[in-house]
Design a protein around this motif. Structure first.
Motif, mmCIF file in Angstrom:
data_model
loop_
_atom_site.group_PDB
_atom_site.id
_atom_site.type_symbol
_atom_site.label_atom_id
_atom_site.label_comp_id
_atom_site.label_asym_id
_atom_site.label_seq_id
_atom_site.Cartn_x
_atom_site.Cartn_y
_atom_site.Cartn_z
ATOM 1 N N VAL A 137 1.006 14.803 -4.996
ATOM 2 C CA VAL A 137 1.887 15.042 -3.850
ATOM 3 C C VAL A 137 1.195 14.607 -2.558
ATOM 4 C CG1 VAL A 137 3.016 16.861 -2.502
ATOM 5 C CG2 VAL A 137 3.200 16.855 -4.987
ATOM 6 N N ALA A 138 -0.098 14.906 -2.442
ATOM 7 C CA ALA A 138 -0.846 14.492 -1.248
ATOM 8 C C ALA A 138 -0.944 12.962 -1.168
ATOM 9 C CB ALA A 138 -2.240 15.109 -1.269
ATOM 10 N N GLU A 139 -1.079 12.319 -2.311
ATOM 11 C CA GLU A 139 -1.136 10.852 -2.321
ATOM 12 C C GLU A 139 0.185 10.252 -1.874
ATOM 13 O OE1 GLU A 139 -1.885 7.241 -5.526
ATOM 14 O OE2 GLU A 139 -2.157 9.316 -6.156
ATOM 15 N N ALA A 140 1.294 10.793 -2.358
ATOM 16 C CA ALA A 140 2.611 10.297 -1.939
ATOM 17 C C ALA A 140 2.835 10.555 -0.452
ATOM 18 C CB ALA A 140 3.700 10.961 -2.773
ATOM 19 N N TRP A 141 2.417 11.729 0.028
ATOM 20 C CA TRP A 141 2.552 12.038 1.437
ATOM 21 C C TRP A 141 1.702 11.087 2.281
ATOM 22 C CZ3 TRP A 141 -0.997 13.821 5.078
ATOM 23 C CH2 TRP A 141 -0.444 14.206 6.298
ATOM 24 N N THR A 142 0.512 10.753 1.793
ATOM 25 C CA THR A 142 -0.350 9.810 2.506
ATOM 26 C C THR A 142 0.313 8.437 2.594
ATOM 27 O OG1 THR A 142 -2.308 10.978 1.747
ATOM 28 C CG2 THR A 142 -2.638 8.748 2.551
ATOM 29 N N GLY A 143 0.986 8.029 1.516
ATOM 30 C CA GLY A 143 1.701 6.754 1.543
ATOM 31 C C GLY A 143 2.788 6.735 2.602
ATOM 32 N N LEU A 144 3.494 7.843 2.757
ATOM 33 C CA LEU A 144 4.519 7.914 3.799
ATOM 34 C C LEU A 144 3.889 7.993 5.187
ATOM 35 C CD1 LEU A 144 6.992 10.365 2.075
ATOM 36 C CD2 LEU A 144 7.214 7.891 2.321
ATOM 37 N N TRP A 145 2.775 8.675 5.299
ATOM 38 C CA TRP A 145 2.084 8.826 6.573
ATOM 39 C C TRP A 145 1.496 7.500 7.041
ATOM 40 C CZ3 TRP A 145 -3.519 9.703 7.280
ATOM 41 C CH2 TRP A 145 -3.840 10.121 8.564
ATOM 42 N N VAL A 146 0.923 6.732 6.123
ATOM 43 C CA VAL A 146 0.309 5.448 6.458
ATOM 44 C C VAL A 146 1.364 4.450 6.910
ATOM 45 C CG1 VAL A 146 -0.886 3.464 5.429
ATOM 46 C CG2 VAL A 146 -1.724 5.755 5.025
ATOM 47 N N SER A 147 2.577 4.566 6.373
ATOM 48 C CA SER A 147 3.602 3.591 6.710
ATOM 49 C C SER A 147 4.035 3.675 8.170
ATOM 50 C CB SER A 147 4.819 3.785 5.807
ATOM 51 O OG SER A 147 5.452 5.016 6.098
ATOM 52 N N VAL A 183 2.954 5.914 -2.906
ATOM 53 C CA VAL A 183 4.071 6.815 -3.200
ATOM 54 C C VAL A 183 4.391 6.813 -4.689
ATOM 55 C CG1 VAL A 183 6.527 7.233 -2.787
ATOM 56 C CG2 VAL A 183 5.032 6.688 -0.881
ATOM 57 N N ALA A 184 4.469 5.639 -5.288
ATOM 58 C CA ALA A 184 4.797 5.560 -6.721
ATOM 59 C C ALA A 184 3.695 6.172 -7.576
ATOM 60 C CB ALA A 184 5.032 4.110 -7.121
ATOM 61 N N GLY A 185 2.457 5.906 -7.239
ATOM 62 C CA GLY A 185 1.348 6.463 -8.003
ATOM 63 C C GLY A 185 1.258 7.973 -7.869
ATOM 64 N N GLY A 186 1.469 8.480 -6.668
ATOM 65 C CA GLY A 186 1.414 9.921 -6.440
ATOM 66 C C GLY A 186 2.526 10.663 -7.160
ATOM 67 N N VAL A 187 3.740 10.151 -7.061
ATOM 68 C CA VAL A 187 4.866 10.790 -7.739
ATOM 69 C C VAL A 187 4.695 10.700 -9.251
ATOM 70 C CG1 VAL A 187 7.353 10.609 -8.144
ATOM 71 C CG2 VAL A 187 6.463 10.491 -5.828
ATOM 72 N N GLY A 188 4.225 9.561 -9.732
ATOM 73 C CA GLY A 188 4.013 9.399 -11.174
ATOM 74 C C GLY A 188 2.948 10.333 -11.719
ATOM 75 N N LYS A 189 1.830 10.443 -10.995
ATOM 76 C CA LYS A 189 0.763 11.359 -11.435
ATOM 77 C C LYS A 189 1.225 12.807 -11.406
ATOM 78 C CE LYS A 189 -2.979 9.154 -9.298
ATOM 79 N NZ LYS A 189 -2.240 8.001 -9.130
ATOM 80 N N ALA A 190 1.924 13.197 -10.353
ATOM 81 C CA ALA A 190 2.397 14.577 -10.251
ATOM 82 C C ALA A 190 3.397 14.891 -11.357
ATOM 83 C CB ALA A 190 3.027 14.813 -8.881
ATOM 84 N N ALA A 191 4.293 13.969 -11.641
ATOM 85 C CA ALA A 191 5.281 14.197 -12.699
ATOM 86 C C ALA A 191 4.625 14.261 -14.075
ATOM 87 C CB ALA A 191 6.327 13.090 -12.667
ATOM 88 N N ALA A 192 3.662 13.382 -14.336
ATOM 89 C CA ALA A 192 2.986 13.394 -15.636
ATOM 90 C C ALA A 192 2.172 14.671 -15.827
ATOM 91 C CB ALA A 192 2.082 12.171 -15.760
ATOM 92 N N LEU A 225 0.840 -1.196 0.000
ATOM 93 C CA LEU A 225 0.000 0.000 0.000
ATOM 94 C C LEU A 225 0.874 1.245 0.000
ATOM 95 C CD1 LEU A 225 -2.804 1.338 0.237
ATOM 96 C CD2 LEU A 225 -2.550 1.147 2.710
ATOM 97 N N LYS A 226 1.888 1.263 0.846
ATOM 98 C CA LYS A 226 2.801 2.406 0.905
ATOM 99 C C LYS A 226 3.511 2.594 -0.434
ATOM 100 C CE LYS A 226 7.071 2.452 2.357
ATOM 101 N NZ LYS A 226 8.297 2.360 3.097
ATOM 102 N N ARG A 227 4.026 1.523 -0.990
ATOM 103 C CA ARG A 227 4.760 1.605 -2.248
ATOM 104 C C ARG A 227 3.861 2.057 -3.391
ATOM 105 N NH1 ARG A 227 7.653 -3.757 -3.977
ATOM 106 N NH2 ARG A 227 5.846 -4.374 -2.807
ATOM 107 N N THR A 228 2.640 1.556 -3.436
ATOM 108 C CA THR A 228 1.704 1.929 -4.499
ATOM 109 C C THR A 228 1.272 3.389 -4.381
ATOM 110 O OG1 THR A 228 0.909 -0.351 -4.539
ATOM 111 C CG2 THR A 228 -0.451 1.287 -5.620
#
Length: 129
Positions: free
Chosen positions: A86-96, A41-50, A36-39
Motif C-alpha cells: 500500500v505504501a508503494e502504491a501511495w508512493t507511486g501516486l505521490w511521485v506522479s 502502483v501496479a507492483g504495490g497493489v499486486g504485492k498487497a493483494a497477493a 515509474l508511477k505505473r510500475t
C-alpha cells in the motif's frame, strides 16, 4: 510481418505480461517518470493483494509449522508486505505529482524486490503443500 509488429510496439509490451515484462518495466522506469508511477502502483497493489490472499486463504506450511514463533512470523511478515504494498502504491501516486521526488520513487521501487522474493517463496511452498 513480425518485424513490423516490433517496430510499432516495444518488446516489453508484447511480452507475456509476467515477470519478464515487469522486470523490463522496472528497468524502463528508471528513465521515465510515467512508467515509474505505473510500475510502483501496479507492483504495490499486486504485492498487497497477493499477501492478503496468502494470509486469508493459505495456511502456513513447511518450516513455518515447526515453532509457534515461526507460525506467527508468517502472518506478521505477510501483514508487513501488505502495508509495504500500500505504501508503494501511495508512493507511486505521490511521485506522479512532483517530478523532483523521483529519487524516492526509485528507492522504493528497488526496495520492493525484497518482499517480492519472499512472496514468491511463500507462495511456492503454499502451492506445493
Amino acid at each position: 510481418m513480425g518485424n513490423a509488429l516490433f517496430a510499432l510496439h516495444g518488446e516489453a509490451e508484447l511480452g507475456d505480461g509476467g515477470a519478464n515484462s515487469f522486470a523490463a518495466d522496472m528497468v524502463e522506469a528508471t528513465h521515465d517518470t510515467t512508467k515509474l508511477k505505473r510500475t510502483l502502483v501496479a507492483g504495490g497493489v499486486g504485492k498487497a493483494a497477493a499477501a492478503l490472499c496468502l494470509a486469508l486463504f493459505r495456511s502456513p506450511a513447511g518450516l513455518f509449522l515447526r515453532k509457534k514463533g515461526l507460525f506467527y512470523s508468517y502472518y506478521g511478515v505477510l501483514f508487513a508486505i501488505v502495508v509495504f504494498g500500500v505504501a508503494e502504491a501511495w508512493t507511486g501516486l505521490w511521485v506522479s505529482h512532483n517530478c523532483r521526488w523521483r529519487a524516492v520513487g526509485m528507492t522504493v521501487l528497488w526496495l520492493s524486490v525484497l518482499p517480492l522474493f519472499f512472496l514468491a517463496g511463500v507462495a511456492s511452498s503454499a502451492i506445493l503443500k
